[in-house]
Design a protein around this motif. Sequence first.
Motif, PDB file in Angstrom:
ATOM      1  N   ARG A  41       0.836  -1.206   0.000  1.00  0.00           N
ATOM      2  CA  ARG A  41       0.000   0.000   0.000  1.00  0.00           C
ATOM      3  C   ARG A  41       0.871   1.256   0.000  1.00  0.00           C
ATOM      4  N   ARG A  42       1.898   1.267   0.838  1.00  0.00           N
ATOM      5  CA  ARG A  42       2.764   2.450   0.932  1.00  0.00           C
ATOM      6  C   ARG A  42       3.574   2.650  -0.352  1.00  0.00           C
ATOM      7  N   MET A  43       4.064   1.567  -0.942  1.00  0.00           N
ATOM      8  CA  MET A  43       4.824   1.698  -2.195  1.00  0.00           C
ATOM      9  C   MET A  43       3.906   2.159  -3.322  1.00  0.00           C
ATOM     10  N   HIS A  44       2.701   1.599  -3.380  1.00  0.00           N
ATOM     11  CA  HIS A  44       1.728   2.015  -4.389  1.00  0.00           C
ATOM     12  C   HIS A  44       1.369   3.489  -4.189  1.00  0.00           C
ATOM     13  N   GLY A  45       1.315   3.920  -2.929  1.00  0.00           N
ATOM     14  CA  GLY A  45       1.039   5.321  -2.612  1.00  0.00           C
ATOM     15  C   GLY A  45       2.112   6.244  -3.168  1.00  0.00           C
ATOM     16  N   ALA A  46       3.364   5.808  -3.157  1.00  0.00           N
ATOM     17  CA  ALA A  46       4.457   6.615  -3.716  1.00  0.00           C
ATOM     18  C   ALA A  46       4.272   6.787  -5.224  1.00  0.00           C
ATOM     19  N   GLU A 100       1.359   6.612  -6.863  1.00  0.00           N
ATOM     20  CA  GLU A 100       0.192   7.482  -7.065  1.00  0.00           C
ATOM     21  C   GLU A 100       0.535   8.939  -6.793  1.00  0.00           C
ATOM     22  N   SER A 101       1.346   9.176  -5.780  1.00  0.00           N
ATOM     23  CA  SER A 101       1.781  10.539  -5.470  1.00  0.00           C
ATOM     24  C   SER A 101       2.597  11.111  -6.630  1.00  0.00           C
ATOM     25  N   LEU A 102       3.455  10.281  -7.199  1.00  0.00           N
ATOM     26  CA  LEU A 102       4.239  10.716  -8.356  1.00  0.00           C
ATOM     27  C   LEU A 102       3.327  11.064  -9.526  1.00  0.00           C
ATOM     28  N   LYS A 103       2.327  10.217  -9.776  1.00  0.00           N
ATOM     29  CA  LYS A 103       1.391  10.496 -10.870  1.00  0.00           C
ATOM     30  C   LYS A 103       0.694  11.835 -10.648  1.00  0.00           C
ATOM     31  N   GLY A 104       0.320  12.115  -9.404  1.00  0.00           N
ATOM     32  CA  GLY A 104      -0.319  13.384  -9.082  1.00  0.00           C
ATOM     33  C   GLY A 104       0.614  14.559  -9.320  1.00  0.00           C
ATOM     34  N   ASP A 105       1.878  14.400  -8.893  1.00  0.00           N
ATOM     35  CA  ASP A 105       2.859  15.467  -9.111  1.00  0.00           C
ATOM     36  C   ASP A 105       3.088  15.700 -10.598  1.00  0.00           C
ATOM     37  N   LEU A 106       3.197  14.613 -11.355  1.00  0.00           N
ATOM     38  CA  LEU A 106       3.459  14.747 -12.785  1.00  0.00           C
ATOM     39  C   LEU A 106       2.255  15.303 -13.542  1.00  0.00           C
ATOM     40  N   SER A 107       1.053  15.054 -13.035  1.00  0.00           N
ATOM     41  CA  SER A 107      -0.127  15.581 -13.726  1.00  0.00           C
ATOM     42  C   SER A 107      -0.141  17.103 -13.664  1.00  0.00           C
ATOM     43  N   GLY A 108       0.566  17.663 -12.684  1.00  0.00           N
ATOM     44  CA  GLY A 108       0.667  19.110 -12.573  1.00  0.00           C
ATOM     45  C   GLY A 108       1.618  19.716 -13.587  1.00  0.00           C
ATOM     46  N   ALA A 154      11.168   7.406  -1.533  1.00  0.00           N
ATOM     47  CA  ALA A 154      10.060   6.990  -0.674  1.00  0.00           C
ATOM     48  C   ALA A 154       9.913   5.468  -0.684  1.00  0.00           C
ATOM     49  N   VAL A 155      10.027   4.858  -1.859  1.00  0.00           N
ATOM     50  CA  VAL A 155       9.900   3.400  -1.970  1.00  0.00           C
ATOM     51  C   VAL A 155      11.056   2.712  -1.236  1.00  0.00           C
ATOM     52  N   ARG A 156      12.264   3.248  -1.380  1.00  0.00           N
ATOM     53  CA  ARG A 156      13.406   2.641  -0.684  1.00  0.00           C
ATOM     54  C   ARG A 156      13.254   2.774   0.838  1.00  0.00           C
ATOM     55  N   LYS A 180      11.798  -7.847  -4.347  1.00  0.00           N
ATOM     56  CA  LYS A 180      11.094  -7.982  -5.625  1.00  0.00           C
ATOM     57  C   LYS A 180       9.991  -6.939  -5.753  1.00  0.00           C
ATOM     58  N   LEU A 181       9.248  -6.707  -4.668  1.00  0.00           N
ATOM     59  CA  LEU A 181       8.199  -5.685  -4.650  1.00  0.00           C
ATOM     60  C   LEU A 181       8.801  -4.297  -4.890  1.00  0.00           C
ATOM     61  N   THR A 182       9.938  -4.032  -4.242  1.00  0.00           N
ATOM     62  CA  THR A 182      10.625  -2.750  -4.423  1.00  0.00           C
ATOM     63  C   THR A 182      11.057  -2.573  -5.875  1.00  0.00           C
ATOM     64  N   ASP A 183      11.662  -3.610  -6.448  1.00  0.00           N
ATOM     65  CA  ASP A 183      12.140  -3.524  -7.840  1.00  0.00           C
ATOM     66  C   ASP A 183      10.991  -3.284  -8.810  1.00  0.00           C
ATOM     67  N   SER A 184       9.872  -3.970  -8.611  1.00  0.00           N
ATOM     68  CA  SER A 184       8.744  -3.785  -9.535  1.00  0.00           C
ATOM     69  C   SER A 184       8.131  -2.396  -9.371  1.00  0.00           C
ATOM     70  N   THR A 185       8.084  -1.887  -8.142  1.00  0.00           N
ATOM     71  CA  THR A 185       7.527  -0.550  -7.918  1.00  0.00           C
ATOM     72  C   THR A 185       8.429   0.513  -8.537  1.00  0.00           C
ATOM     73  N   ILE A 186       9.726   0.358  -8.387  1.00  0.00           N
ATOM     74  CA  ILE A 186      10.660   1.324  -8.988  1.00  0.00           C
ATOM     75  C   ILE A 186      10.576   1.248 -10.512  1.00  0.00           C
ATOM     76  N   ALA A 187      10.354   0.066 -11.061  1.00  0.00           N
ATOM     77  CA  ALA A 187      10.164  -0.055 -12.516  1.00  0.00           C
ATOM     78  C   ALA A 187       8.902   0.694 -12.944  1.00  0.00           C
ATOM     79  N   ASP A 188       7.831   0.613 -12.131  1.00  0.00           N
ATOM     80  CA  ASP A 188       6.609   1.372 -12.418  1.00  0.00           C
ATOM     81  C   ASP A 188       6.888   2.871 -12.401  1.00  0.00           C
ATOM     82  N   ILE A 189       7.647   3.319 -11.401  1.00  0.00           N
ATOM     83  CA  ILE A 189       7.999   4.743 -11.301  1.00  0.00           C
ATOM     84  C   ILE A 189       8.785   5.178 -12.528  1.00  0.00           C
TER      85      ILE A 189
END
Length: 185
Positions: A11-16, A18-26, A127-129, A162-171
């Motif tokens: 949840r916290r990694m996914h939140g990072a 989503e927060s990035l998507k919000g920042d980039l939408s600006g 944040a993910v790290r 593995k979760l960290t690596d996949s989340t960073i790949a998403d970022i």
Amino acid sequence: MAQYDKADLERRMHGAVESLKGDLSGLRTGRANIQLLDPVTVEVYGAHMPLNQVATVSAPEPRMLSVQVWDKSNVGPVDKAIRSAGLGLNPIVDGQTLRLPIPDLTEERRKELAKLASKYAEGARIAVRNVRRDGMDSLKADEKKGEISEDERKRLETEVQKLTDSTIADIDAVAGAKEKEILGQ
């Protein structure tokens, strides 16, 4: 009771992300959008507050933003905060209203926006790290208390990595797409 909670880490990694998507939408590529000012924080009343808590932001024209400051004494700090936010916007003060013409996207402006997008992405990676570190620390604490074995800890640490690596790949994918959009590629 074990401290490690995989669902919370996800949840916290996914939140990072989503927060990035919000920042980039600006980060808009030439059109006025009120989300452009979301990252701006203003120092007023002895605290740092988001711009939308001290003013009303609107987009009256396609290439103009308008910021209506509620308290006259906050016009200066709001002007300063917008100028120092690194968005490349120069407010025109008109009483309690600040008008922000959105500049044409020159090559230099595109590079500035791409740099800002990279900065937002790096913040999300950090944040993910940090979430990964919290997960690893809780696993070590659980092992120390005798709630899990060393083998179990190592297996779970591999899962967290593995979760960290996949989340960073998403970022990286989200940031890369935005940079391509900004640079017009």
